[in-house]
Scaffold this active site. Structure first.
Site, PDB file in Angstrom:
ATOM      1  CB  CYS A  23     -10.181  11.219  18.461  1.00 42.12           C
ATOM      2  SG  CYS A  23      -9.883  12.935  17.983  1.00 42.12           S
ATOM      3  CB  CYS A  71      -8.546  12.169  21.960  1.00 41.56           C
ATOM      4  SG  CYS A  71     -10.155  12.939  21.673  1.00 41.56           S
TER       5      CYS A  71
END
Length: 400
Positions: free
Chosen positions: A241, A244
């Site tokens: 992600c 992230c």
């Protein structure tokens, strides 16, 4: 791209032949190398060319423009000269994309999406910072993102603070038709995390080491991680992600500060996909990576159950999550969609030994991350508390 691999950072320029010396002198990771002072450079007899190369590459790394490092360094120009060149010259001579030129020439706007307060003029030299940690107080306050306090006592009067839980605000979605998920309003009990079984997937990155641990590490109790030193544990929703990756990158970029404070950095995954670990470490995170097979750290963020949300309601209908995505996108990071991405993460700061959870941040919206200033404030308080205890112990021994 701003990789934390030393080999990627130095590229094929003047610093490459200096790698053995850097390793010998302890300049063995990118965040530490970037804080090298002029005195430190002189101590290892860096040439003018090598000093200019480090300045150029540090500047590019802050702006996620490392792909241009070799060409810019090979020009023989120093950073101020490069910044004075025209847009046309930068584009034609070095192949810098027009969109990247604006980022390159903006001297005030590095890709640090969560900057520290101006009061944090921290770590002027590794030589000083690693031996004499700066334990001064700062005036950072917990802002509106604070959800609740749990016996919070962080004054320098000998009191012990027992923990604080924080999360970003909840906002109405689809004109109030979709309710945001609730989050816990008290810090998780220490008993919820101390006996978690975890497995180390990677070591802390240093120059020239193997990309991954060759032998499979045996499971261990989580409490072993912070037995001697406090620890920051970043619970990552999904390593592919972009949000992230951005959170991990901006946290690990401040590694020298955490080193000076005596605090360890760990990233926790709830899913072990080897290819994803290889893509994530050390490019976006150079610290130790852990595998929490039972998802216990993630359950602790949800008060004993996983905090999950669907993509449509949690992202498409959530303006804050979309803003978080745009914030991460500005850092120029790559992304993929491999793995489970609905289980939300967060961050824990755990004190040394059995002193408990000092701080917990919950990822209420996809892409929320704990403010850096807040994390460093808590870690500084932990260090001050530990130093006060040492002084008290030494004083008592003198009177015995």
């Amino acid at each position: 791209m701003a990789s934390f691999s030393m080999e990627d950072f130095v590229g094929n320029g003047a610093l490459k032949k200096l790698l053995p010396k850097l390793l010998e002198e302890g300049w063995d990771d990118v965040p530490t190398l970037k804080i090298m002072s002029s005195e430190d450079m002189d101590a290892i007899k860096m040439t003018r060319q090598q000093k200019d190369a480090l300045e150029i590459r540090s500047y590019l790394h802050d702006r996620s423009l490392m792909q241009y490092g070799d060409k810019l360094e090979a020009s023989g120009k120093c950073l101020p000269e490069l910044l004075g060149l025209s847009t046309t010259y930068l584009s034609s001579q070095f192949g810098i994309k027009r969109g990247h030129i604006a980022r390159f020439t903006d001297r005030t706007n590095a890709c640090m999406t969560d900057p520290l307060p101006a009061s944090y003029n921290y770590l002027p030299s590794r030589r000083n910072s690693m031996t004499n940690s700066d334990s001064r107080n700062n005036n950072t306050k917990f802002g509106n993102e604070l959800s609740s306090e749990a016996d919070l006592k962080i004054e320098d009067d000998g009191h012990v603070f027992k923990g604080i839980v924080a999360a970003a605000p909840a906002e109405p979605r689809v004109c109030g038709c979709v309710e945001p998920p609730p989050v816990i309003d008290s810090v998780a009990p220490y008993s919820a995390i101390e006996n978690i079984s975890i497995q180390k997937l990677t070591p802390e990155y240093k120059i020239g080491m193997e990309r991954l641990v060759k032998t499979k590490a045996p499971p261990m109790k989580a409490s072993e991680l912070w037995r001697e030193k406090p620890a920051v544990l970043l619970c990552i929703r999904r390593p592919g992600c972009i949000m992230c990756r951005a959170e991990a990158h901006q946290l690990y970029a401040k590694k020298p500060i955490f080193d000076a404070l005596g605090v360890q950095l760990f990233a926790v995954l709830h899913e072990h996909i080897e290819a994803e670990v290889k893509d994530f470490w050390p490019q976006y995170w150079g610290g130790v990576m852990l595998y929490d097979k039972g998802l216990e750290f993630f359950k602790a963020h949800g008060g004993g159950k996983l905090l999950k949300e669907k993509f449509i309601s949690g992202f498409l209908f959530n303006p804050r999550a979309i803003a978080n995505y745009k914030r991460a996108k500005k850092m120029g990071l790559e992304q993929n969609f491999k793995g489970e991405g609905e289980i939300k993460g967060g961050l824990f700061i755990v004190g040394r030994g059995r002193s408990g959870i000092a701080y917990q941040f919950i990822e209420r919206n996809f892409g929320d991350w704990a403010p850096l200033a807040e994390i460093i404030e808590i870690c500084t308080r932990l260090q001050n508390q530990q130093q006060s205890q040492v002084v008290t112990l030494e004083t008592s021994q003198e009177y015995e």
